[in-house]
Write a protein that holds these residues in place. Structure first.
Motif, PDB file in Angstrom:
ATOM      1  N   ILE A  30       0.851  -1.211   0.000  1.00  0.00           N
ATOM      2  CA  ILE A  30       0.000   0.000   0.000  1.00  0.00           C
ATOM      3  C   ILE A  30       0.877   1.249   0.000  1.00  0.00           C
ATOM      4  CG2 ILE A  30      -1.642   1.350   1.385  1.00  0.00           C
ATOM      5  CD1 ILE A  30      -2.695  -1.406   2.396  1.00  0.00           C
TER       6      ILE A  30
ATOM      7  N   ILE B 205       1.193   4.255  -3.030  1.00  0.00           N
ATOM      8  CA  ILE B 205       1.000   5.708  -2.841  1.00  0.00           C
ATOM      9  C   ILE B 205       2.281   6.457  -3.207  1.00  0.00           C
ATOM     10  CG2 ILE B 205       0.481   7.515  -1.125  1.00  0.00           C
ATOM     11  CD1 ILE B 205      -1.916   5.733  -1.848  1.00  0.00           C
TER      12      ILE B 205
ATOM     13  N   TYR C 116       2.651   6.699  -6.927  1.00  0.00           N
ATOM     14  CA  TYR C 116       1.755   7.719  -7.494  1.00  0.00           C
ATOM     15  C   TYR C 116       2.298   9.130  -7.211  1.00  0.00           C
ATOM     16  CZ  TYR C 116      -2.188  10.735  -8.314  1.00  0.00           C
ATOM     17  OH  TYR C 116      -2.968  11.756  -8.773  1.00  0.00           O
ATOM     18  N   GLY C 117       2.660   9.360  -5.948  1.00  0.00           N
ATOM     19  CA  GLY C 117       3.144  10.686  -5.548  1.00  0.00           C
ATOM     20  C   GLY C 117       4.409  11.079  -6.290  1.00  0.00           C
TER      21      GLY C 117
ATOM     22  N   GLN D   5       3.921  12.219  -9.805  1.00  0.00           N
ATOM     23  CA  GLN D   5       3.276  13.538  -9.935  1.00  0.00           C
ATOM     24  C   GLN D   5       4.303  14.667  -9.890  1.00  0.00           C
ATOM     25  OE1 GLN D   5      -0.020  13.691 -10.796  1.00  0.00           O
ATOM     26  NE2 GLN D   5       0.414  11.513 -10.805  1.00  0.00           N
TER      27      GLN D   5
ATOM     28  N   GLU E 196       6.742  19.246  -7.704  1.00  0.00           N
ATOM     29  CA  GLU E 196       5.832  20.392  -7.495  1.00  0.00           C
ATOM     30  C   GLU E 196       4.586  19.954  -6.732  1.00  0.00           C
ATOM     31  OE1 GLU E 196       6.095  19.666 -11.058  1.00  0.00           O
ATOM     32  OE2 GLU E 196       7.983  20.713 -11.279  1.00  0.00           O
ATOM     33  N   ALA E 197       4.046  18.810  -7.141  1.00  0.00           N
ATOM     34  CA  ALA E 197       2.840  18.308  -6.469  1.00  0.00           C
ATOM     35  C   ALA E 197       3.149  17.990  -5.010  1.00  0.00           C
ATOM     36  CB  ALA E 197       2.322  17.075  -7.183  1.00  0.00           C
ATOM     37  N   VAL E 198       4.302  17.378  -4.783  1.00  0.00           N
ATOM     38  CA  VAL E 198       4.699  17.038  -3.415  1.00  0.00           C
ATOM     39  C   VAL E 198       4.893  18.322  -2.596  1.00  0.00           C
ATOM     40  CG1 VAL E 198       6.521  15.944  -2.029  1.00  0.00           C
ATOM     41  CG2 VAL E 198       5.742  14.863  -4.122  1.00  0.00           C
TER      42      VAL E 198
ATOM     43  N   ARG F 250       3.454  21.204  -3.100  1.00  0.00           N
ATOM     44  CA  ARG F 250       2.145  21.810  -2.817  1.00  0.00           C
ATOM     45  C   ARG F 250       1.426  21.044  -1.711  1.00  0.00           C
ATOM     46  NH1 ARG F 250       0.269  21.828  -8.854  1.00  0.00           N
ATOM     47  NH2 ARG F 250       1.963  23.085  -9.665  1.00  0.00           N
ATOM     48  N   ALA F 251       1.526  19.727  -1.774  1.00  0.00           N
ATOM     49  CA  ALA F 251       0.850  18.910  -0.758  1.00  0.00           C
ATOM     50  C   ALA F 251       1.461  19.130   0.625  1.00  0.00           C
ATOM     51  CB  ALA F 251       0.930  17.437  -1.144  1.00  0.00           C
TER      52      ALA F 251
ATOM     53  N   LEU G  84       0.413   9.392   8.131  1.00  0.00           N
ATOM     54  CA  LEU G  84       0.308  10.203   6.905  1.00  0.00           C
ATOM     55  C   LEU G  84       1.637  10.903   6.624  1.00  0.00           C
ATOM     56  CD1 LEU G  84      -2.088  11.472   4.956  1.00  0.00           C
ATOM     57  CD2 LEU G  84      -1.672  13.467   6.334  1.00  0.00           C
TER      58      LEU G  84
ATOM     59  N   ILE H 268       4.285   8.373   5.393  1.00  0.00           N
ATOM     60  CA  ILE H 268       4.141   7.986   3.965  1.00  0.00           C
ATOM     61  C   ILE H 268       4.526   9.166   3.073  1.00  0.00           C
ATOM     62  CG2 ILE H 268       2.607   6.999   2.206  1.00  0.00           C
ATOM     63  CD1 ILE H 268       0.867   5.877   4.458  1.00  0.00           C
ATOM     64  N   PHE H 269       4.171  10.366   3.528  1.00  0.00           N
ATOM     65  CA  PHE H 269       4.512  11.562   2.761  1.00  0.00           C
ATOM     66  C   PHE H 269       6.039  11.723   2.672  1.00  0.00           C
ATOM     67  CE2 PHE H 269       5.346  16.117   2.326  1.00  0.00           C
ATOM     68  CZ  PHE H 269       4.619  16.383   1.194  1.00  0.00           C
TER      69      PHE H 269
ATOM     70  N   THR I  99       7.377   9.349   0.208  1.00  0.00           N
ATOM     71  CA  THR I  99       7.052   9.860  -1.141  1.00  0.00           C
ATOM     72  C   THR I  99       8.039  10.952  -1.551  1.00  0.00           C
ATOM     73  OG1 THR I  99       4.737   9.447  -0.623  1.00  0.00           O
ATOM     74  CG2 THR I  99       5.163  10.787  -2.553  1.00  0.00           C
TER      75      THR I  99
ATOM     76  N   VAL J 239      -5.811   6.443   5.638  1.00  0.00           N
ATOM     77  CA  VAL J 239      -4.664   7.362   5.623  1.00  0.00           C
ATOM     78  C   VAL J 239      -4.027   7.379   4.227  1.00  0.00           C
ATOM     79  CG1 VAL J 239      -2.328   7.717   6.530  1.00  0.00           C
ATOM     80  CG2 VAL J 239      -4.185   7.138   8.085  1.00  0.00           C
TER      81      VAL J 239
ATOM     82  N   LEU K 237      -3.875  10.529   1.610  1.00  0.00           N
ATOM     83  CA  LEU K 237      -2.661  11.124   1.035  1.00  0.00           C
ATOM     84  C   LEU K 237      -2.729  11.103  -0.492  1.00  0.00           C
ATOM     85  CD1 LEU K 237       0.102  12.387   1.535  1.00  0.00           C
ATOM     86  CD2 LEU K 237       1.087  10.112   1.559  1.00  0.00           C
TER      87      LEU K 237
ATOM     88  N   ILE L  51      -4.842  14.016  -1.491  1.00  0.00           N
ATOM     89  CA  ILE L  51      -4.116  15.290  -1.355  1.00  0.00           C
ATOM     90  C   ILE L  51      -3.145  15.460  -2.534  1.00  0.00           C
ATOM     91  CG2 ILE L  51      -2.449  16.589   0.052  1.00  0.00           C
ATOM     92  CD1 ILE L  51      -3.696  15.230   2.527  1.00  0.00           C
ATOM     93  N   LEU L  52      -2.395  14.390  -2.822  1.00  0.00           N
ATOM     94  CA  LEU L  52      -1.418  14.468  -3.917  1.00  0.00           C
ATOM     95  C   LEU L  52      -2.111  14.658  -5.262  1.00  0.00           C
ATOM     96  CD1 LEU L  52       1.020  11.650  -2.761  1.00  0.00           C
ATOM     97  CD2 LEU L  52       1.629  14.042  -3.036  1.00  0.00           C
TER      98      LEU L  52
ATOM     99  N   CYS M   3      -3.311  18.242  -5.514  1.00  0.00           N
ATOM    100  CA  CYS M   3      -2.169  19.161  -5.621  1.00  0.00           C
ATOM    101  C   CYS M   3      -1.423  19.025  -6.945  1.00  0.00           C
ATOM    102  CB  CYS M   3      -1.197  18.935  -4.464  1.00  0.00           C
ATOM    103  SG  CYS M   3      -1.858  19.459  -2.891  1.00  0.00           S
ATOM    104  N   SER M   4      -1.611  17.926  -7.643  1.00  0.00           N
ATOM    105  CA  SER M   4      -0.867  17.743  -8.899  1.00  0.00           C
ATOM    106  C   SER M   4      -1.587  18.374 -10.093  1.00  0.00           C
ATOM    107  CB  SER M   4      -0.653  16.253  -9.157  1.00  0.00           C
ATOM    108  OG  SER M   4      -1.901  15.635  -9.382  1.00  0.00           O
TER     109      SER M   4
ATOM    110  N   THR N 179      -2.648  26.357  -1.578  1.00  0.00           N
ATOM    111  CA  THR N 179      -1.267  25.918  -1.712  1.00  0.00           C
ATOM    112  C   THR N 179      -0.923  25.848  -3.189  1.00  0.00           C
ATOM    113  OG1 THR N 179       0.318  24.153  -1.260  1.00  0.00           O
ATOM    114  CG2 THR N 179      -1.990  23.472  -1.422  1.00  0.00           C
TER     115      THR N 179
END
Lengths: 339, 487
Positions: free
Chosen positions: A111, A115, A118-119, A122, A125-127, A129-130, A258, A261-262, A265, B424, B428, B431-432, B435-436, B449
């Protein structure tokens, strides 16, 4: 990486989030049996040490605005990917620690990697912003954590003598010193606009501040038991209650997971940007699959071999990386000056 | 078929007969004006025959001297009569068809290769009324209607400036639908305008009946749950967006304007916000964000807690949930999915059926689901309460209804199968994902943001008009705005 769409503030946010996770989700063999006072002193020393070594490098990179070298970039990517593996193992261990219903490690790792994949695709920039969203959620829960425990603060619980001397050395190299996530800042700041040295200092100081608040709060609530906790922040979350809300730990744990995992990413996204330029164009789109496959193999390898903590190795590698940049840049500067 | 009109009317009439065949609404009449053979062509229903004949009689009555040549007759009708002739002259066959289908009448004169277009449009259409989907407490009660020209006039009436540009074109190989692009010359970023026009010119649709058909061609994130175009039925909303530098696209036959670029935070704003006190508008906006989170997360979290960490429920609630689950044949997770699907089916049935039957459907389903299903022990009360609550909250943000429904189901699946870590992880991912997204080079999440101080002026918070009026806001002020360089 788009150069006009990421600010140095966002770089500071992602670095802070990547570093703060470990304050809340402790590695399984983390230093314990130290009083808050000892931890705070070592944290300050670590922060000063980190700033002293890293700030000149940040300033140098700011001046050049260029990449270092192929070998160094790939070395940085390798450190970040290993740090990601370490974090995945740590997150899995933490989830096992907090959860009553056991989940197969394979499923959890799958899992997380999904994620992360995917992150990372992206883009940074997406990371970036998130990061603000994640940071706001974290700040809210952090204040909630302190507010929920404030009624149980006992200043008399604070120990004013240095205890656990046998762990001093471990603490000195283990609290805030040179987390591999420093590389995130060094890499991402190249394409961001703003005052980088100032942002880096602020990041480290905010991290230190959070660490101090948590360490002191834990000891004020738990007293001498604080040093015996393997996950002190979780204990604090479990004890704290606000009015009729007695099980706030579920919220805190969710947010920390969260964050974890972020962080993974972010590590992979930055590693991806470092490796991409050296990959033939036709493989660029497929690179992420390769990285995820490599991460999966490493994760399961570590899991099978019971390697649960690579912190020391990663910290040493980070120091070598930072010093290498410094040396290379200095040598180049001297050459340029002669020319 | 010849492209230019021949001087021989009979030939043109033959061509028209070939084109329209035996169409019941096609009207063609030979007349003589000032001794010259003419022909009037029009489409009944789109054009008023009565109006046309009154005009013609008026023109003929006033004729003091018979024009000698066909050219003289043309100039006489064109310049000296009170007939409201169109500025355009038909010189070719495709244009002749275009004008006829637009509701105008065309006068063809023997010996001339051009025809006179007379504005006799008289179409039947829904009058301008209050929009059905965007209710407001204060402000205008006008909503768009179907004819494009009426909609253009509604916007023009609100922005009385020469800098309001409205450019039209046709899209649709079979329908030849008129499409209008609205923008304010002073505020629109040039590159954004160029990009939108380019995208529109590339569209190859067979038919076009709504602005929704165009949205996928302007969206660069087809797999995302969120769309970068916003819809509105209100002329004042379009006017406000145009003043911010955005572009509105309208299609003949649709009362919905498509606004690009649109940002995530705009889904939580309404025109009422600007008429209310700032503190209340801010409160409502925050309430909408909370409703959005409840709508997508609540059933998933409920299922995850009940299945994986029931100790998190307060004791009394835990007993009730446990008792309800024991009494029903399905697991809680399946129940949640079932109830949500059922609610969507009821909604869909109520929406598509004629109104009187729609009400009956709602009543029957409420009785069956709400009462009989619980009494029969098929569904538990807690899950019905949760489903009803989330269903109501999802109506608070109608523009996000589609993503809300899909996300709700995904969160139920994640919470039911994987547990809290599933919630969770999916959180995430969401959110990603948000934001993308970039909406024509501007981050979809702006100004939340990347952060910009405008979030505390007209984002999460709505500042007072005194504060807002100090500086003109356009989308070019947004952080990360890089028009034209979208990925």
């Amino acid at each position: 990486m788009r150069t006009d769409k990421i600010s140095v503030k966002q770089v500071a946010f992602i670095t802070y989030i990547a570093m703060i996770v470990e304050v809340f989700i402790k590695p399984s063999q983390a230093v314990s049996s130290l009083s808050a006072k000892s931890m705070v002193v070592f944290a300050i020393l670590d922060a000063v040490f980190t700033l002293l070594i890293c700030l000149p490098v940040v300033k140098l990179l700011d001046k050049w605005q260029t990449t270092t070298s192929c070998a160094l970039e790939l070395f940085a990517a390798a450190i970040l990917l290993l740090a990601a593996v370490d974090s995945i193992i740590q997150t899995e261990g933490y989830y096992r620690f907090v959860s009553d219903k056991k989940m197969p490690a394979v499923l959890l790792i799958a899992i997380v990697l999904a994620i992360v994949a995917y992150g990372a695709t992206q883009g940074i920039e997406a990371v970036a912003r998130a990061s603000l969203v994640v940071l706001v959620i974290f700040c809210c829960t952090f204040f909630l954590l302190i507010a929920a425990n404030i009624s149980q603060f006992k200043i008399t619980n604070l120990q004013f003598e240095f205890t656990g001397r046998e762990n001093w050395a471990k603490a000195l190299f283990g609290s805030l010193s040179f987390p591999p996530e420093i590389i995130i800042f060094l890499v991402a700041q190249r394409v961001a606009k703003g005052e980088k040295a100032k942002a880096f200092s602020k990041t480290i100081l905010t991290l230190l501040g959070t660490y101090i608040v948590l360490a002191v709060s834990t000891e004020m609530v738990l007293g001498s038991f604080a040093s015996l906790q393997s996950q002190p922040a979780h204990t604090l979350a479990r004890i704290g209650s606000l009015s009729v809300f007695t099980r706030l730990d579920a919220v805190h744990v969710s947010v920390w997971l969260l964050l974890a995992i972020f962080k993974i990413t972010t590590n992979v996204a930055v590693a991806l940007t470092l490796i991409k330029p050296y990959v033939p164009p036709k493989y660029k789109d497929k690179l992420i699959y390769g990285l995820i496959a490599a991460l999966s193999v490493l994760c399961f390898g570590c899991y099978m071999c019971h390697i649960t903590n690579m912190k020391t190795l990663l910290r040493c590698a980070t120091v070598i990386f930072v010093l290498s940049i410094y040396v290379i840049k200095k040598v180049r500067a001297n050459k340029d000056a002669k020319v | 078929m010849e492209k230019t009109l021949p001087p021989n009317i009979a030939q043109t009439k033959r061509s028209l007969k070939e084109s329209f065949g035996d169409s019941a609404d096609f009207y063609m009449k030979d007349i003589t004006i000032g001794g010259h053979a003419c022909c009037i062509c029009t489409l009944e229903g789109l054009s008023s025959l009565e109006k046309l004949w009154i005009m013609m009689l008026d023109a003929v009555n006033d004729m003091s001297r018979h024009p000698v040549t066909a050219e003289e007759l043309f100039l006489y009708i064109w310049k000296r009569t009170s007939i409201p002739v169109d500025q355009n002259i038909v010189t070719d066959y495709p244009n002749l068809i275009k004008f006829l289908t637009a509701g105008t009448s065309v006068i063809l004169i023997e010996g001339l290769t051009r025809g006179i277009v007379v504005s006799t449009q008289s179409m039947q259409y829904r009058s301008v009324g209050e929009p059905s989907g965007e209710g407001n407490l204060r402000g205008s009660r006008e909503g768009f209607t179907e004819p494009l020209r009426v909609n253009i006039s509604l916007v023009r009436r609100l922005i009385r400036s020469e800098h309001l540009y409205i450019e039209t074109s046709t899209i649709g190989v079979l329908t030849k639908t008129e499409v209008a692009v609205f923008y304010h010359k002073d505020t629109v970023p040039e590159s954004l305008l160029k990009q939108v026009k380019q995208q529109l010119s590339k569209i190859k649709l067979q038919m076009l009946f709504d602005t929704g058909y165009l949205a996928p061609f302007l969206d660069r994130h087809p797999l995302s749950l969120f769309t970068v175009g916003g819809y509105t039925e209100r002329p004042e909303t379009v006017a406000a967006k145009l003043c911010e530098g955005k572009i509105a696209i309208m299609v003949n036959g649709s009362p919905f304007a498509l606004i690009v670029p649109t940002f995530f935070s705009e889904n939580f704003q309404s025109m009422d916000d600007y008429s209310q006190r700032p503190y209340f508008a801010t409160f409502i906006r925050l309430l909408k964000y909370a409703a959005f989170l409840i709508a997508i997360l609540l059933p998933g979290i409920f299922v995850a807690i009940a299945n994986f960490t029931p100790e998190l429920f307060p004791a009394q609630m835990l007993y009730k949930v446990a008792a309800a689950e024991q009494a029903t044949p399905m697991p809680l997770f399946v129940e949640a999915l079932f109830v949500n699907f059922l609610l969507e089916i009821v909604r869909e049935a109520g929406l598509r059926l004629p109104k009187p039957i729609g009400h009956s459907v709602s009543l029957v389903s409420a009785l069956i689901i709400g009462d009989a299903a619980i009494k029969a022990g098929l569904l538990g009360t807690p899950i019905i309460v949760v489903a009803a609550l989330t269903s109501i909250t999802s109506y608070v943000i109608p523009s996000l209804y589609e993503p809300i429904i899909i996300l709700r189901v995904l969160f139920i699946l994640a919470g039911g199968i994987i547990g809290p870590i599933g919630i969770v992880a999916l959180g995430l991912f969401l959110i990603l994902n948000i934001c993308s997204i970039e909406s024509f080079g501007v981050p979809y999440t702006a100004p939340l943001t990347p952060y910009n101080s405008s979030v505390f002026k007209d984002g999460l918070v709505r500042a007072s008009w005194k504060k807002l009026s100090k500086k003109r806001f356009t989308i070019q002020d947004l952080p990360g705005a890089g028009f034209g360089d979208e990925k």
